[in-house]
Design a protein around this motif. Structure first.
Motif, PDB file in Angstrom:
ATOM      1  N   GLU A 193     -15.210  -8.015  12.389  1.00 54.48           N
ATOM      2  CA  GLU A 193     -14.645  -9.283  11.945  1.00 54.48           C
ATOM      3  C   GLU A 193     -13.353  -9.082  11.154  1.00 54.48           C
ATOM      4  OE1 GLU A 193     -18.925 -11.668  11.527  1.00 54.48           O
ATOM      5  OE2 GLU A 193     -17.669 -11.391   9.766  1.00 54.48           O
ATOM      6  N   TRP A 194     -13.288  -8.009  10.389  1.00 56.32           N
ATOM      7  CA  TRP A 194     -12.157  -7.775   9.489  1.00 56.32           C
ATOM      8  C   TRP A 194     -11.060  -6.915  10.107  1.00 56.32           C
ATOM      9  CZ3 TRP A 194     -14.763  -6.515   4.096  1.00 56.32           C
ATOM     10  CH2 TRP A 194     -15.505  -7.644   3.682  1.00 56.32           C
ATOM     11  N   TYR A 195     -11.308  -6.367  11.284  1.00 56.25           N
ATOM     12  CA  TYR A 195     -10.380  -5.385  11.835  1.00 56.25           C
ATOM     13  C   TYR A 195      -8.943  -5.894  11.967  1.00 56.25           C
ATOM     14  CZ  TYR A 195      -8.382  -1.710  14.664  1.00 56.25           C
ATOM     15  OH  TYR A 195      -7.571  -0.699  15.124  1.00 56.25           O
ATOM     16  N   PRO A 196      -8.696  -7.134  12.450  1.00 55.72           N
ATOM     17  CA  PRO A 196      -7.292  -7.576  12.569  1.00 55.72           C
ATOM     18  C   PRO A 196      -6.520  -7.483  11.257  1.00 55.72           C
ATOM     19  CG  PRO A 196      -8.714  -9.069  13.775  1.00 55.72           C
ATOM     20  CD  PRO A 196      -9.620  -8.151  12.993  1.00 55.72           C
ATOM     21  N   TYR A 197      -7.179  -7.858  10.159  1.00 59.74           N
ATOM     22  CA  TYR A 197      -6.506  -7.797   8.856  1.00 59.74           C
ATOM     23  C   TYR A 197      -6.345  -6.361   8.382  1.00 59.74           C
ATOM     24  CZ  TYR A 197      -5.702  -8.431   3.857  1.00 59.74           C
ATOM     25  OH  TYR A 197      -5.176  -8.362   2.581  1.00 59.74           O
ATOM     26  N   LEU A 198      -7.390  -5.568   8.499  1.00 60.78           N
ATOM     27  CA  LEU A 198      -7.326  -4.183   8.041  1.00 60.78           C
ATOM     28  C   LEU A 198      -6.299  -3.397   8.846  1.00 60.78           C
ATOM     29  CD1 LEU A 198     -11.131  -3.394   7.585  1.00 60.78           C
ATOM     30  CD2 LEU A 198      -9.480  -4.028   5.824  1.00 60.78           C
TER      31      LEU A 198
ATOM     32  N   LYS B 273      -6.060   6.165   3.593  1.00 60.02           N
ATOM     33  CA  LYS B 273      -7.454   5.859   3.260  1.00 60.02           C
ATOM     34  C   LYS B 273      -7.975   4.714   4.119  1.00 60.02           C
ATOM     35  CE  LYS B 273     -10.390   4.867  -0.765  1.00 60.02           C
ATOM     36  NZ  LYS B 273     -10.409   4.632  -2.231  1.00 60.02           N
ATOM     37  N   LEU B 274      -7.153   3.676   4.291  1.00 57.46           N
ATOM     38  CA  LEU B 274      -7.550   2.535   5.111  1.00 57.46           C
ATOM     39  C   LEU B 274      -7.704   2.950   6.572  1.00 57.46           C
ATOM     40  CD1 LEU B 274      -8.204  -0.403   4.618  1.00 57.46           C
ATOM     41  CD2 LEU B 274      -5.829  -0.981   5.107  1.00 57.46           C
ATOM     42  N   HIS B 275      -6.812   3.824   7.027  1.00 59.55           N
ATOM     43  CA  HIS B 275      -6.922   4.358   8.386  1.00 59.55           C
ATOM     44  C   HIS B 275      -8.261   5.059   8.577  1.00 59.55           C
ATOM     45  CE1 HIS B 275      -5.709   6.505  12.085  1.00 59.55           C
ATOM     46  NE2 HIS B 275      -6.326   7.535  11.547  1.00 59.55           N
ATOM     47  N   ASP B 276      -8.649   5.891   7.627  1.00 55.84           N
ATOM     48  CA  ASP B 276      -9.908   6.624   7.721  1.00 55.84           C
ATOM     49  C   ASP B 276     -11.103   5.669   7.714  1.00 55.84           C
ATOM     50  OD1 ASP B 276      -8.444   8.949   7.760  1.00 55.84           O
ATOM     51  OD2 ASP B 276      -8.759   9.416   5.626  1.00 55.84           O
ATOM     52  N   ILE B 277     -10.997   4.602   6.908  1.00 57.72           N
ATOM     53  CA  ILE B 277     -12.093   3.618   6.840  1.00 57.72           C
ATOM     54  C   ILE B 277     -12.277   2.939   8.193  1.00 57.72           C
ATOM     55  CG2 ILE B 277     -12.784   1.399   5.855  1.00 57.72           C
ATOM     56  CD1 ILE B 277     -11.443   2.335   3.227  1.00 57.72           C
ATOM     57  N   THR B 278     -11.173   2.510   8.803  1.00 58.33           N
ATOM     58  CA  THR B 278     -11.279   1.769  10.057  1.00 58.33           C
ATOM     59  C   THR B 278     -11.819   2.625  11.196  1.00 58.33           C
ATOM     60  OG1 THR B 278      -8.953   2.235  10.579  1.00 58.33           O
ATOM     61  CG2 THR B 278      -9.433   0.150   9.460  1.00 58.33           C
ATOM     62  N   PHE B 279     -11.690   3.943  11.067  1.00 57.41           N
ATOM     63  CA  PHE B 279     -12.168   4.827  12.135  1.00 57.41           C
ATOM     64  C   PHE B 279     -13.520   5.471  11.827  1.00 57.41           C
ATOM     65  CE2 PHE B 279      -7.824   4.382  13.482  1.00 57.41           C
ATOM     66  CZ  PHE B 279      -7.919   4.428  14.872  1.00 57.41           C
TER      67      PHE B 279
ATOM     68  N   SER C 256      -3.666  -4.615  10.367  1.00 55.31           N
ATOM     69  CA  SER C 256      -2.342  -5.093   9.993  1.00 55.31           C
ATOM     70  C   SER C 256      -1.870  -4.406   8.710  1.00 55.31           C
ATOM     71  CB  SER C 256      -2.351  -6.612   9.811  1.00 55.31           C
ATOM     72  OG  SER C 256      -1.122  -7.096   9.349  1.00 55.31           O
ATOM     73  N   LEU C 257      -2.757  -4.297   7.732  1.00 56.47           N
ATOM     74  CA  LEU C 257      -2.407  -3.614   6.479  1.00 56.47           C
ATOM     75  C   LEU C 257      -2.161  -2.135   6.709  1.00 56.47           C
ATOM     76  CD1 LEU C 257      -4.848  -5.054   3.786  1.00 56.47           C
ATOM     77  CD2 LEU C 257      -2.371  -5.285   3.837  1.00 56.47           C
ATOM     78  N   ARG C 258      -2.995  -1.535   7.538  1.00 60.17           N
ATOM     79  CA  ARG C 258      -2.881  -0.103   7.801  1.00 60.17           C
ATOM     80  C   ARG C 258      -1.516   0.235   8.397  1.00 60.17           C
ATOM     81  NH1 ARG C 258      -3.885   3.054  12.239  1.00 60.17           N
ATOM     82  NH2 ARG C 258      -4.577   1.263  13.446  1.00 60.17           N
ATOM     83  N   LYS C 259      -1.027  -0.679   9.241  1.00 57.97           N
ATOM     84  CA  LYS C 259       0.261  -0.460   9.886  1.00 57.97           C
ATOM     85  C   LYS C 259       1.430  -0.918   9.025  1.00 57.97           C
ATOM     86  CE  LYS C 259      -0.713  -2.635  13.706  1.00 57.97           C
ATOM     87  NZ  LYS C 259      -0.608  -3.148  15.079  1.00 57.97           N
ATOM     88  N   GLY C 260       1.101  -1.479   7.842  1.00 56.94           N
ATOM     89  CA  GLY C 260       2.150  -1.910   6.929  1.00 56.94           C
ATOM     90  C   GLY C 260       2.811  -3.207   7.312  1.00 56.94           C
ATOM     91  N   GLU C 261       2.125  -4.066   8.051  1.00 58.59           N
ATOM     92  CA  GLU C 261       2.710  -5.342   8.498  1.00 58.59           C
ATOM     93  C   GLU C 261       2.509  -6.423   7.446  1.00 58.59           C
ATOM     94  OE1 GLU C 261       0.842  -6.163  12.216  1.00 58.59           O
ATOM     95  OE2 GLU C 261       1.867  -4.545  13.265  1.00 58.59           O
TER      96      GLU C 261
ATOM     97  N   LEU D  36       0.824  -1.196   0.000  1.00 60.66           N
ATOM     98  CA  LEU D  36       0.000   0.000   0.000  1.00 60.66           C
ATOM     99  C   LEU D  36       0.864   1.254   0.000  1.00 60.66           C
ATOM    100  CD1 LEU D  36      -2.821  -0.894   2.568  1.00 60.66           C
ATOM    101  CD2 LEU D  36      -2.796  -1.225   0.092  1.00 60.66           C
ATOM    102  N   SER D  37       0.428   2.221  -0.789  1.00 58.37           N
ATOM    103  CA  SER D  37       1.072   3.529  -0.771  1.00 58.37           C
ATOM    104  C   SER D  37       0.681   4.248   0.522  1.00 58.37           C
ATOM    105  CB  SER D  37       0.624   4.352  -1.972  1.00 58.37           C
ATOM    106  OG  SER D  37      -0.764   4.648  -1.873  1.00 58.37           O
ATOM    107  N   GLU D  38       1.379   5.307   0.845  1.00 56.26           N
ATOM    108  CA  GLU D  38       1.033   6.067   2.037  1.00 56.26           C
ATOM    109  C   GLU D  38      -0.376   6.630   1.924  1.00 56.26           C
ATOM    110  OE1 GLU D  38       2.693   6.256   4.875  1.00 56.26           O
ATOM    111  OE2 GLU D  38       4.030   4.783   3.917  1.00 56.26           O
ATOM    112  N   GLN D  39      -0.766   7.004   0.717  1.00 64.04           N
ATOM    113  CA  GLN D  39      -2.121   7.515   0.506  1.00 64.04           C
ATOM    114  C   GLN D  39      -3.155   6.425   0.778  1.00 64.04           C
ATOM    115  OE1 GLN D  39      -2.798   9.128  -3.409  1.00 64.04           O
ATOM    116  NE2 GLN D  39      -4.895   9.740  -2.968  1.00 64.04           N
ATOM    117  N   GLU D  40      -2.858   5.200   0.324  1.00 63.84           N
ATOM    118  CA  GLU D  40      -3.783   4.083   0.563  1.00 63.84           C
ATOM    119  C   GLU D  40      -3.846   3.718   2.042  1.00 63.84           C
ATOM    120  OE1 GLU D  40      -3.718   1.471  -3.539  1.00 63.84           O
ATOM    121  OE2 GLU D  40      -1.920   1.446  -2.270  1.00 63.84           O
ATOM    122  N   LYS D  41      -2.715   3.780   2.706  1.00 60.27           N
ATOM    123  CA  LYS D  41      -2.717   3.517   4.148  1.00 60.27           C
ATOM    124  C   LYS D  41      -3.564   4.539   4.886  1.00 60.27           C
ATOM    125  CE  LYS D  41       1.834   1.295   4.362  1.00 60.27           C
ATOM    126  NZ  LYS D  41       3.219   1.399   4.877  1.00 60.27           N
TER     127      LYS D  41
END
Length: 326
Positions: free
Chosen positions: A314-319, A299-305, A321-326, A292-297
């Protein structure tokens, strides 16, 4: 008649009967007709075949079977007599489930850590078919995918013996090249050339998360070769144990099978997936290299909040993890 549907056959917390009943209704709406009840955490199916579930549980299961019959969905039960001392209890457990309305069973010898013997498994399989000649019965071998053949010498010997002596007119489960196969196609059965493909029942673990809760596969069945699926008498998709996600999977499989014009994004939207997340749907495709690009991260951060929905939980652990770049 073909058996097309799902397996409740994962490790981890099992579904409850409200969840199961919702799945039955959606299976029926999608013209899917089979539900294999085989949760790994149900002790009465595996480690404690000698014990009976409570009367309250049996009543709930009977109601579940009754709803399934009304919905034209067959319930199968997977029993795992992995402990030799419980072999004698298998018949009693089959009788219990028959009294609850079940007529389809699977003997599951998968994921056995202790000593195992194909000849003993087959003897129990044959005894069961003889004693209960009015039920449908199939078999899951200890080596149930290509990658297990080379696990060690015992597994290799077991598989060679299986190819030699397993009855060619009986049905058995296979998960493909791997336990969780990213492609279900004709190549995944190359090692089973001595068997009729129609007798090879696919147990599809593509969507399961029990071995990797921070990896979520969710596509429009991109992993399934349609020609293979159309020639199968039994094709079952293993669920996740996440109730909302499992309903999505049922709708996906139904739409894929029917070759309808239903689009993947419409199924996701129906089940409450946030539109901005639908725009990023590639993150659920295991064939995509997710960087993920920083812009996508962001965006994902905004979605999760900002996305408040049971599905997000249900999806939070995966989302996350991606948001943090793991």
């Amino acid at each position: 008649m073909k058996n097309l549907g799902i397996v409740e056959g994962f490790y981890g917390e099992s579904l409850d009967f409200d969840d199961r009943n919702s799945i039955i209704k959606l299976l029926s709406e999608n013209n899917l007709n089979y539900y294999l009840y085989a949760p790994k955490e149900d002790p009465f199916l595996r480690n404690h075949l000698d014990l009976e579930p409570t009367p309250e549980w049996q009543n709930s299961f009977k109601d579940f079977v009754d709803l399934s019959n009304e919905s034209n969905v067959m319930i199968g039960v997977g029993l795992a007599p992995v402990n030799k001392k419980h072999a004698a209890d298998l018949a009693k457990k089959i009788e219990l489930f028959m009294n609850l309305g079940v007529s389809s069973f699977s003997l599951l010898f998968d994921d056995i850590e202790q000593e195992f013997s194909l000849s003993e498994q087959l003897e129990l399989f044959k005894q069961t078919k003889t004693k209960f000649n009015d039920i449908h019965l199939n078999f899951c071998p200890t080596v149930y995918c290509s990658e297990l053949i080379t696990k060690d010498q015992n597994h290799e010997d077991y598989f060679n013996e299986f190819c030699s002596i397993f009855p060619k007119d009986e049905k058995f489960f296979w998960t493909g090249e791997k336990v969780i196969s990213r492609n279900i196609n004709k190549d995944c059965e190359k090692v089973l050339e001595s068997f009729d493909s129609s007798n090879i029942c696919i147990w599809d673990n593509y969507f399961t998360v029990d071995s990797g809760p921070e990896r979520l596969n969710l596509t429009f069945c991109n992993h399934i070769e349609r020609d293979l699926l159309e020639n199968k008498n039994t094709y079952l998709i293993n669920l996740t144990g996440m109730p909302r996600t499992d309903l999505i999977i049922v709708d996906i499989f139904g739409a894929f099978l029917s070759n309808s014009r239903t689009e993947f994004k419409d199924i996701l939207r129906k089940h409450g997936v946030e539109n901005n997340l639908i725009d990023m749907i590639k993150i659920f495709d295991p064939d995509q290299k997710i960087r993920l690009s920083e812009q996508e991260k962001k965006k994902l951060h905004d979605i999760t909040f900002s996305w408040f929905h049971p599905l997000k939980n249900e999806w939070y652990p995966y989302l996350n993890s991606l948001r943090k770049g793991e």
